[in-house]
Every structure is written in C-alpha cells, then in structure tokens.
Design an enzyme around this catalytic site. Structure first.
Site, mmCIF file in Angstrom:
data_model
loop_
_atom_site.group_PDB
_atom_site.id
_atom_site.type_symbol
_atom_site.label_atom_id
_atom_site.label_comp_id
_atom_site.label_asym_id
_atom_site.label_seq_id
_atom_site.Cartn_x
_atom_site.Cartn_y
_atom_site.Cartn_z
ATOM 1 N N ALA A 76 13.423 -2.573 -2.284
ATOM 2 C CA ALA A 76 14.717 -2.809 -2.925
ATOM 3 C C ALA A 76 15.487 -3.933 -2.230
ATOM 4 O O ALA A 76 15.216 -4.286 -1.081
ATOM 5 C CB ALA A 76 15.546 -1.520 -2.895
ATOM 6 N N SER A 103 10.681 -3.870 -7.798
ATOM 7 C CA SER A 103 11.460 -2.634 -7.696
ATOM 8 C C SER A 103 12.477 -2.520 -8.818
ATOM 9 O O SER A 103 13.110 -3.505 -9.211
ATOM 10 C CB SER A 103 12.181 -2.598 -6.341
ATOM 11 O OG SER A 103 13.064 -1.506 -6.279
ATOM 12 N N TYR A 131 11.790 4.643 -11.457
ATOM 13 C CA TYR A 131 12.198 6.025 -11.246
ATOM 14 C C TYR A 131 12.631 6.545 -12.618
ATOM 15 O O TYR A 131 13.680 6.115 -13.135
ATOM 16 C CB TYR A 131 13.398 6.130 -10.302
ATOM 17 C CG TYR A 131 13.171 5.687 -8.877
ATOM 18 C CD1 TYR A 131 12.565 6.537 -7.953
ATOM 19 C CD2 TYR A 131 13.601 4.441 -8.446
ATOM 20 C CE1 TYR A 131 12.383 6.146 -6.637
ATOM 21 C CE2 TYR A 131 13.420 4.035 -7.135
ATOM 22 C CZ TYR A 131 12.812 4.891 -6.231
ATOM 23 O OH TYR A 131 12.639 4.485 -4.927
ATOM 24 N N THR A 157 7.357 6.016 -9.287
ATOM 25 C CA THR A 157 7.515 6.625 -7.974
ATOM 26 C C THR A 157 7.797 8.111 -8.160
ATOM 27 O O THR A 157 8.804 8.494 -8.747
ATOM 28 C CB THR A 157 8.654 5.947 -7.194
ATOM 29 O OG1 THR A 157 8.295 4.578 -6.968
ATOM 30 C CG2 THR A 157 8.878 6.624 -5.858
ATOM 31 N N ARG A 166 18.220 9.436 5.451
ATOM 32 C CA ARG A 166 17.974 8.250 6.269
ATOM 33 C C ARG A 166 19.130 8.091 7.256
ATOM 34 O O ARG A 166 20.199 7.571 6.921
ATOM 35 C CB ARG A 166 17.807 7.031 5.370
ATOM 36 C CG ARG A 166 16.608 7.215 4.439
ATOM 37 C CD ARG A 166 16.499 6.188 3.360
ATOM 38 N NE ARG A 166 15.488 6.595 2.376
ATOM 39 C CZ ARG A 166 15.269 5.963 1.235
ATOM 40 N NH1 ARG A 166 15.977 4.890 0.919
ATOM 41 N NH2 ARG A 166 14.351 6.406 0.398
ATOM 42 N N LYS A 222 2.840 6.522 -7.934
ATOM 43 C CA LYS A 222 2.985 6.130 -6.531
ATOM 44 C C LYS A 222 3.686 7.249 -5.758
ATOM 45 O O LYS A 222 4.753 7.717 -6.164
ATOM 46 C CB LYS A 222 3.802 4.837 -6.415
ATOM 47 C CG LYS A 222 3.904 4.290 -5.002
ATOM 48 C CD LYS A 222 4.640 2.960 -4.996
ATOM 49 C CE LYS A 222 4.593 2.302 -3.634
ATOM 50 N NZ LYS A 222 5.247 3.071 -2.586
ATOM 51 N N HIS A 246 6.137 6.687 0.850
ATOM 52 C CA HIS A 246 7.378 5.932 0.684
ATOM 53 C C HIS A 246 7.772 5.239 1.990
ATOM 54 O O HIS A 246 8.953 5.103 2.318
ATOM 55 C CB HIS A 246 8.515 6.855 0.212
ATOM 56 C CG HIS A 246 9.503 6.204 -0.696
ATOM 57 N ND1 HIS A 246 9.604 6.518 -2.027
ATOM 58 C CD2 HIS A 246 10.453 5.258 -0.472
ATOM 59 C CE1 HIS A 246 10.578 5.811 -2.585
ATOM 60 N NE2 HIS A 246 11.097 5.031 -1.656
ATOM 61 N N ASP A 277 -0.398 2.360 0.480
ATOM 62 C CA ASP A 277 0.477 1.578 1.345
ATOM 63 C C ASP A 277 0.981 2.473 2.468
ATOM 64 O O ASP A 277 0.804 3.688 2.453
ATOM 65 C CB ASP A 277 1.616 0.889 0.588
ATOM 66 C CG ASP A 277 2.678 1.831 0.045
ATOM 67 O OD1 ASP A 277 2.696 3.041 0.376
ATOM 68 O OD2 ASP A 277 3.533 1.364 -0.728
ATOM 69 N N GLY A 278 1.599 1.830 3.479
ATOM 70 C CA GLY A 278 2.134 2.567 4.615
ATOM 71 C C GLY A 278 1.439 2.182 5.907
ATOM 72 O O GLY A 278 0.319 2.628 6.174
ATOM 73 N N ILE A 280 0.335 -0.857 6.916
ATOM 74 C CA ILE A 280 -0.618 -1.975 6.884
ATOM 75 C C ILE A 280 0.019 -3.182 7.577
ATOM 76 O O ILE A 280 1.035 -3.709 7.118
ATOM 77 C CB ILE A 280 -0.982 -2.350 5.437
ATOM 78 C CG1 ILE A 280 -1.561 -1.150 4.677
ATOM 79 C CG2 ILE A 280 -1.929 -3.545 5.411
ATOM 80 C CD1 ILE A 280 -2.948 -0.774 5.054
ATOM 81 N N ARG A 301 7.270 -3.758 4.112
ATOM 82 C CA ARG A 301 8.121 -4.290 5.177
ATOM 83 C C ARG A 301 7.682 -5.672 5.654
ATOM 84 O O ARG A 301 8.536 -6.528 5.896
ATOM 85 C CB ARG A 301 8.190 -3.295 6.333
ATOM 86 C CG ARG A 301 9.047 -2.061 6.027
ATOM 87 C CD ARG A 301 9.195 -1.171 7.248
ATOM 88 N NE ARG A 301 10.070 -0.022 6.995
ATOM 89 C CZ ARG A 301 9.649 1.166 6.577
ATOM 90 N NH1 ARG A 301 8.350 1.356 6.340
ATOM 91 N NH2 ARG A 301 10.504 2.155 6.375
#
Length: 352
Positions: A76, A103, A131, A157, A166, A222, A246, A277-278, A280, A301
């Site tokens: 995002a 996104s 979403y 998602t 968070r 996802k 996520h 993903d996650g 990498i 990221r």
C-alpha cells in the site's frame, strides 16, 4: 551491492513514522522475523557438471510468461515512499518484464498505473489485489475498473478478516494518510468520496464463489497457509493460491511462509500454481522457494526500499538484483531453468 544497501539508503530518506509503517509487523513481530529466518534452515545441494549455457528464467503463469519467477507483491501507499509512487514502480516492472500486483490501497488510481509505462516500451502486466467489501456493488465496480484497465488476474487477500495489531503504528500515532494522499481506488465513482477499506469478519467461501461468477479473470487467493484451505481453493475453482502471512503484519505467531509451503504444494497436487511471498531477500531464497514447489515468488518490502531510495529507478535496481542473483545461484546449483529446481537440491541445516 545488494538489497541491504538500498534499505539503508531508503531508511535515511524516509520519515521515521512511514518507515515503521513499511517495515513493521503485528504484535511482537515474531512472524515478521521468522519469514527471513526460516530460509536459514535450508541449505542447497548443488549439482555439478551440468552445462546448459545461459540460464533461462522465463516462467509461464496464468496464461502469460514472466521474464523471471519474481513478481511484485501488493503493498500500500507507494507515494508515502516516493513522489513517483505506483507510477514509478509500474514503469520499472514493465521494463523488467514481470508482473505488478497493484494494491487496492494504492495512492494512484488503477487507470493511471496501467497507463504509466506509455511510449514504445513494453506495456505493464498487472494483477489487481482486492479486499472484498461488504458492499458487493462497490466491490463489483472495482472489479470492472480493473478489467477495463487491463488487469490479468484478481488477487484476493483472504488473511485479513480484521486488521492485525501493528504496534509500531499505534505508538507512532500513524492512523491515516497525509491529507494530500488517499486510497485512490476507493473513490466512489458516483460521489467522488473516498471510502474506507472495510475488512469483513464474515468473509467466507461464498464471496469467493461470487467473485468467480462475477469475473472471467483468473482468481488468486493470497494468504493461504493451511493445506486444508488449499484443497478447498481447488474445489472452489480458484486459479492459484499464494502462500503468505501478509509479511507478518496480521497474525503474529503464524507460521513462516516458506515453512508452510511444502504442505500447500502437496495439497494442491499440481492442479493449480502455488506462489509464495514473505522474507525473500536474495536469489538463494527464490531458488529455495522454487525447489519447494512454488512457481514464482513475490517481493514486497525490497521494492519499497528501492522506491524510497531512488524512485522507479530503484525498483528497477531491485528487480535487476534479483534477476542476476537468481541466474547466478541457479548456475552454481546446476539448474538451467526454474523447472529444473526440485526438493532434491535442498537439505535442512543441522541445528546448533
């Protein structure tokens, strides 16, 4: 030299509050850390004397061919990272010949992102992340906009019935975008008012079935970690599943994505593609994921680091780094193309 260098440069340029938004995860960030650490438990068993010349990284996926098995995960608020935002990212992705998953919470409208490359260069190939909103009429309007703009798949998602806690954002008081930015894809086409993204705790397979009946685009789920959900996805006619937690931003304590991958691959039995993903960060991570059965991986990221450091040019550098690093480690492992990679090339590290 590598992604860490770009991350350091990005950190120096980003507002600390925005940096925490991009970097942070849910709760104590155990899953965030585990995503990267889990790759350390694998070691590569390379083959030798394999020859094969130049590596061929092309990857068929959902009716198209990626230049490499690396695509850009949905993230995002790109204009928080750099004024070029999603437009700069889109130009870099088009030039790299891979896929941008745009996104729903983009700070640039779908239509502008789709048209961003322009000129004589390659067009953008993009999927649209969604979403599903409780207002199915508005959800359908988003689907139609994505279709009209040229999206080639919808990525739903499914790991977010509520927002994860968070704590970095809570400590920083980061509750909304600056007034000059908004989620442009949430702008109501009739009133011009920007809607809030509503996460639906009642999200279930009925909405997936509704979406399959609403669009002819491939549908990707996802956020799948459990093999039983992967089997249900196949039963409901989904076109691909994406193993993801996520980025550690939802359920703290969830399994690292790469640890969940083999069971999901086994569950779908080759009937649909599996993505991941996650965590990498290097070509060796991509190789590990492909050897465990993923068809392609997404990076999130690292793309934001490149964008924050150098705009669209930085995103291009990130994708170039992944391409070169993957080709190098495949050569060293004795693989010519992604299809050559299998679990026989991996072993588990000995603890301690």
């Amino acid at each position: 030299m590598n992604l860490t260098d770009l991350r350091v440069e990005a950190w120096d340029r980003l507002d600390p509050v925005h940096r925490d938004f991009f970097a942070g995860g849910a709760g104590e960030e155990r899953t965030l850390r585990a995503n990267e650490a889990a790759f350390d438990s694998y070691r590569i068993l390379p083959r030798v004397l394999r020859g094969g010349g130049e590596r061929d990284l092309r990857t068929p996926l959902l009716g198209g061919t990626l230049s490499m098995p690396v695509l850009v995960s949905p993230t995002a608020f790109h204009r928080l990272a750099h004024p070029e935002g999603e437009v700069g990212c889109a130009r870099a992705v088009a030039a790299a010949g891979t896929v941008l998953v745009l996104s729903m919470a983009a700070t640039t409208p779908i239509e502008a992102v789709a048209a961003a490359p322009g000129g004589d260069g390659p067009p953008l190939r993009f999927w649209f992340q969604l979403y599903p909103q409780p207002d199915l009429g508005f959800t359908e309007s988003l689907v139609r906009r994505a279709e009209a703009a040229g999206a080639r798949a919808l990525v739903v998602t499914v790991d977010s019935p509520v927002f994860g806690r968070r704590e970095r954002d809570l400590r920083n008081g980061f509750l909304d975008l600056p007034p000059e930015l908004c989620c442009e894809n949430m702008r109501d086409p009739e009133t011009g008012r920007v809607r809030d993204i509503v996460l639906d705790p009642d999200l279930g397979w009925a909405q997936v079935d509704w979406l399959r009946a609403t669009t002819r685009l491939p549908v990707v789920l996802k956020g799948v970690l459990h093999p039983a959900d992967a089997r249900l996805a196949v039963a409901h006619g989904v076109d691909a599943v994406w193993v993801s937690n996520h980025g550690g931003r939802q359920l703290d304590g969830a399994a690292a994505a790469v640890d969940a991958l083999p069971a999901v691959v086994a569950a779908v039995e080759g009937r649909i593609p599996v993505l991941l993903d996650g965590g990498i960060r290097r070509g060796s991570d991509v190789l590990t994921a492909l050897a465990l059965g993923a068809v392609a991986v997404g990076v999130g990221r690292p793309v934001l680091w490149g964008l924050a450091a150098r705009g669209g040019a930085g995103v291009g550098q990130v994708l170039d780094l992944f391409r070169a690093d993957l080709a190098r480690v495949m050569t060293l492992a004795g693989a010519v193309r992604p299809a050559d990679l299998g679990p026989d090339l991996l072993t588990r590290a000995v603890p301690g």
